[in-house]
Write a protein that holds these residues in place. Structure first.
Motif, mmCIF file in Angstrom:
data_model
loop_
_atom_site.group_PDB
_atom_site.id
_atom_site.type_symbol
_atom_site.label_atom_id
_atom_site.label_comp_id
_atom_site.label_asym_id
_atom_site.label_seq_id
_atom_site.Cartn_x
_atom_site.Cartn_y
_atom_site.Cartn_z
ATOM 1 N N ASP A 96 -1.064 1.872 -3.832
ATOM 2 C CA ASP A 96 0.399 1.754 -3.913
ATOM 3 C C ASP A 96 1.022 3.124 -3.616
ATOM 4 N N ILE A 119 -2.774 -7.997 -11.015
ATOM 5 C CA ILE A 119 -2.571 -7.526 -12.393
ATOM 6 C C ILE A 119 -1.803 -6.206 -12.381
ATOM 7 N N THR A 122 3.612 -4.156 -15.512
ATOM 8 C CA THR A 122 4.915 -4.824 -15.417
ATOM 9 C C THR A 122 4.750 -6.337 -15.526
HETATM 10 N N1 CTP Z 1 -3.853 0.349 -10.462
HETATM 11 C C1 CTP Z 1 -4.794 -0.386 -9.718
HETATM 12 N N2 CTP Z 1 -4.763 -1.764 -9.740
HETATM 13 C C2 CTP Z 1 -3.830 -2.416 -10.479
HETATM 14 C C3 CTP Z 1 -2.870 -1.688 -11.249
HETATM 15 C C4 CTP Z 1 -2.921 -0.294 -11.216
HETATM 16 O O1 CTP Z 1 -5.643 0.183 -9.028
HETATM 17 N N3 CTP Z 1 -3.824 -3.738 -10.454
HETATM 18 C C5 CTP Z 1 -3.890 1.813 -10.398
HETATM 19 C C6 CTP Z 1 -2.648 2.397 -9.744
HETATM 20 O O2 CTP Z 1 -2.765 2.352 -8.342
HETATM 21 C C7 CTP Z 1 -2.670 3.817 -10.274
HETATM 22 C C8 CTP Z 1 -3.285 3.644 -11.685
HETATM 23 O O3 CTP Z 1 -3.894 2.336 -11.705
HETATM 24 O O4 CTP Z 1 -3.516 4.640 -9.476
HETATM 25 C C9 CTP Z 1 -2.239 3.732 -12.784
HETATM 26 O O5 CTP Z 1 -1.222 2.806 -12.476
HETATM 27 P P1 CTP Z 1 -0.012 2.455 -13.426
HETATM 28 O O6 CTP Z 1 1.258 2.600 -12.670
HETATM 29 O O7 CTP Z 1 -0.135 3.162 -14.708
HETATM 30 O O8 CTP Z 1 -0.304 0.896 -13.707
HETATM 31 P P2 CTP Z 1 0.438 -0.419 -13.203
HETATM 32 O O9 CTP Z 1 -0.270 -1.589 -13.800
HETATM 33 O O10 CTP Z 1 0.575 -0.394 -11.696
HETATM 34 O O11 CTP Z 1 1.849 -0.256 -13.913
HETATM 35 P P3 CTP Z 1 3.305 -0.811 -13.502
HETATM 36 O O12 CTP Z 1 3.230 -2.280 -13.371
HETATM 37 O O13 CTP Z 1 4.174 -0.372 -14.667
HETATM 38 O O14 CTP Z 1 3.660 -0.104 -12.200
#
Ligand code: CTP
Length: 131
Positions: A96, A119, A122
């Motif tokens: 991302d 997953i 959010t």
């Molecule tokens: N990440 C990942 N796969 C997911 C969710 C997160 O590889 N399904 C990785 C992100 O790319 C990042 C790290 O985990 O390198 C931390 O991400 P973070 O933003 O804390 O988690 P999210 O679940 O993406 O949170 P939000 O929905 O609040 O953006």
């Protein structure tokens, strides 16, 4: 040579996508260093308070067997300083952030891993809200 890998994230409402990325990051080297976003930084990025406070999130990350060092990331602007301070050879992030950290190629290798599908913190919060 002891290869040092650094990554950053909020890691709120810890889930398997977080485990997967941290495992992948760890597999790139010998030492994994994780910058955990401060509550204030998280608020400025996502416009809401995290569910778990920074000390709890730090404790969770610190307790993982493939994580060696943790610290609170206070500013997005300080990535270069953190990379240098922790003497990281590799910066690894989920895709991302693809391309967003290429500027650090001059001081370390920059790697992006595919996110775990379907997953996110959010999404979990939204699902729980509806129960
Ligand atoms: N990440 C990942 N796969 C997911 C969710 C997160 O590889 N399904 C990785 C992100 O790319 C990042 C790290 O985990 O390198 C931390 O991400 P973070 O933003 O804390 O988690 P999210 O679940 O993406 O949170 P939000 O929905 O609040 O953006």
């Amino acid at each position: 040579m002891n290869k040092r890998v650094i990554t950053f994230g909020t890691f709120d409402v810890f889930h398997v996508g977080h485990i997967n990325i941290l495992e992948r990051c760890a597999s790139l080297g010998d030492t994994l260093i994780v910058g955990v976003s401060s509550d204030a930084l998280n608020f400025s990025k996502k416009n809401r308070d995290p569910i778990y406070d920074q000390e709890s999130r730090l404790k969770i990350i610190q307790s993982l067997r493939f994580v060696d060092e943790v610290f609170i990331e206070k500013s997005l602007e300080k990535k270069r300083e953190y990379i240098e301070f922790f003497k990281a050879d590799i910066l690894a992030m989920g895709d991302d952030w693809e391309g967003r950290f290429d500027q650090f190629n001059d001081i370390c290798e920059v790697v992006y891993f595919p996110r775990t599908p379907s997953i996110s913190t959010t999404e979990i919060i939204e699902i729980v809200k509806q129960i």
